[in-house]
Design an enzyme around this catalytic site. Structure first.
Site, PDB file in Angstrom:
ATOM      1  N   ASP A  25       2.717  13.292  26.026  1.00 17.71           N
ATOM      2  CA  ASP A  25       1.508  12.553  26.425  1.00 17.71           C
ATOM      3  C   ASP A  25       0.319  13.307  25.852  1.00 17.71           C
ATOM      4  OD1 ASP A  25      -0.166  10.717  27.990  1.00 17.71           O
ATOM      5  OD2 ASP A  25      -0.569  12.415  29.296  1.00 17.71           O
ATOM      6  N   SER A  26      -0.848  12.655  25.901  1.00 11.09           N
ATOM      7  CA  SER A  26      -2.073  13.338  25.476  1.00 11.09           C
ATOM      8  C   SER A  26      -2.358  14.558  26.350  1.00 11.09           C
ATOM      9  CB  SER A  26      -3.252  12.374  25.591  1.00 11.09           C
ATOM     10  OG  SER A  26      -3.435  12.008  26.950  1.00 11.09           O
ATOM     11  N   CYS A  88       2.720   7.820  27.095  1.00  4.49           N
ATOM     12  CA  CYS A  88       1.272   7.651  26.974  1.00  4.49           C
ATOM     13  C   CYS A  88       1.030   6.240  26.440  1.00  4.49           C
ATOM     14  CB  CYS A  88       0.732   8.687  25.988  1.00  4.49           C
ATOM     15  SG  CYS A  88      -1.026   8.525  25.634  1.00  4.49           S
ATOM     16  N   GLU A 167      -7.205  15.295  34.220  1.00  4.79           N
ATOM     17  CA  GLU A 167      -6.774  16.437  33.401  1.00  4.79           C
ATOM     18  C   GLU A 167      -7.322  17.761  33.965  1.00  4.79           C
ATOM     19  OE1 GLU A 167      -4.589  17.486  29.978  1.00  4.79           O
ATOM     20  OE2 GLU A 167      -4.649  15.547  30.912  1.00  4.79           O
ATOM     21  N   CYS A 199      -2.323   3.611  32.300  1.00  5.04           N
ATOM     22  CA  CYS A 199      -2.438   4.944  31.681  1.00  5.04           C
ATOM     23  C   CYS A 199      -1.630   5.879  32.568  1.00  5.04           C
ATOM     24  CB  CYS A 199      -3.906   5.377  31.640  1.00  5.04           C
ATOM     25  SG  CYS A 199      -4.162   7.149  31.297  1.00  5.04           S
ATOM     26  N   HIS A 201      -1.872   8.899  33.282  1.00  2.00           N
ATOM     27  CA  HIS A 201      -2.633   9.818  34.142  1.00  2.00           C
ATOM     28  C   HIS A 201      -2.940   9.188  35.506  1.00  2.00           C
ATOM     29  CE1 HIS A 201      -3.437  12.098  30.456  1.00  2.00           C
ATOM     30  NE2 HIS A 201      -4.039  13.039  31.167  1.00  2.00           N
TER      31      HIS A 201
HETATM   32  N1  DGL Z   1      -2.120   9.191  29.504  1.00  5.66           N
HETATM   33  C1  DGL Z   1      -2.649   8.399  28.502  1.00  5.66           C
HETATM   34  C2  DGL Z   1      -2.234   6.934  28.585  1.00  5.66           C
HETATM   35  O1  DGL Z   1      -1.214   6.623  29.169  1.00  5.66           O
HETATM   36  C3  DGL Z   1      -3.970   8.567  27.892  1.00  5.66           C
HETATM   37  C4  DGL Z   1      -5.096   9.271  28.519  1.00  5.66           C
HETATM   38  C5  DGL Z   1      -6.043   9.747  27.452  1.00  5.66           C
HETATM   39  O2  DGL Z   1      -5.689  10.741  26.825  1.00  5.66           O
HETATM   40  O3  DGL Z   1      -7.081   9.117  27.236  1.00  5.66           O
HETATM   41  O4  DGL Z   1      -2.893   6.081  28.062  1.00  5.66           O
END
Ligand code: DGL
Length: 275
Positions: A25-26, A88, A167, A199, A201
């Site tokens: 993931d990011s 992600c 984050e 997302c 997160h």
């Molecule tokens: N966790 C990520 C997603 O599912 C992206 C969050 C990000 O880095 O902007 O889209």
């Protein structure tokens, strides 16, 4: 398998090896997918990369995300990954096709906002979608949206700042509460009765999102991704490498990734720096 059971497994002699799955993931968001993957694949060796040094992806260009995703995929394969999970939504939208082209010899599983399950759940025909601007503006998401029944209206909320606030790791911070309030208010006003967490997160902010959207059903796709991964993994041979059940790497602060994994999932694993 519960989180505490897994902690014990992480410290005791390894059980017979399953296949080896690379997940990225990011940043720390993809951790929200790991419990479902572990439940679906109890014997798998999981490798997780948090690209926290380059997060958030949501406002990056497609080319940047493709380059990061290829770098991480190459790393995970070098560690023994036999299947890749792009945990992600933003990276899936930008890079999953490029990853499938470059890694055509192994399965690559992506994640996308759960519009279809939301359509099945809504009673008022009004569905909110919380995601990054990168996901919402992608061709992949636009195609997914066009495939939904016309009688359901979708309220798209680009949640700028939300992944970044998560984050930082404090899930009750004033900053996170303010960002959640800001992005939930339009969905409340639109009368959405189902909201898609588009997302990875965002499930970590679900308690705050529930407070901001009382009575609204939240949808995330971690279990669907785990089911699809398990289907594809069933065709793979066990890994021949002697690997622990879970390994973690971060391009940001590895100690922070370990701390969040312990706090949020109750898994005690030391993270390393991503080369
Ligand atoms: N966790 C990520 C997603 O599912 C992206 C969050 C990000 O880095 O902007 O889209």
């Amino acid at each position: 398998m519960d989180a505490r059971g897994y902690t014990a497994a992480a410290m005791n002699p390894a059980p017979p090896a399953g296949c080896c799955i690379g997940v990225f993931d990011s940043g720390v968001g993809g951790l929200s997918v790991l419990p479902a993957l572990r439940a679906a694949l109890p014997d798998a060796r999981l490798l997780y990369v948090a690209d926290s040094g380059h997060a958030p992806y949501g406002e990056r260009t497609e080319a940047y995300i493709v380059e990061r995703s290829q770098h991480i995929a190459g790393f995970l394969r070098a560690q023994g990954a036999q299947l890749l999970v792009v945990a992600c939504n933003t990276a899936t939208a930008a890079a999953v096709e490029a990853l499938r082209q470059a890694h055509g010899d192994i399965p690559v599983v992506g994640i996308e906002p759960g519009l279809k399950p939301a359509v099945a759940l809504t009673r008022h025909g009004r569905v909110g979608v919380m995601a990054t601007s990168g996901t919402l503006s992608s061709r992949k998401f636009q195609r997914l949206l066009l495939a939904q029944p016309p009688q359901v209206s979708f309220h798209l909320q680009a949640c700028t700042g939300l992944a970044l606030a998560i984050e930082r790791g404090d899930l009750r911070s004033a900053e996170l509460q303010a960002v959640v309030q800001r992005h939930c208010a339009p969905l409340r006003e639109a009368g959405c009765d189902v909201v898609v967490l588009g997302c990875t997160h965002y499930p970590f902010a679900a308690p705050l999102i529930r407070e901001a959207l009382p009575g609204v059903m939240l949808v995330d796709t971690a279990e669907a991704v785990a089911r699809q991964t398990a289907r594809l993994a069933a065709r793979l041979p066990p890994s021949t490498l002697d690997l622990p059940p879970l390994q973690l790497w971060s391009s940001g602060d590895p100690a922070q990734l370990s701390a969040f994994t312990l706090r949020w999932l109750e898994w005690d694993v030391e993270a390393a720096a991503l080369p």
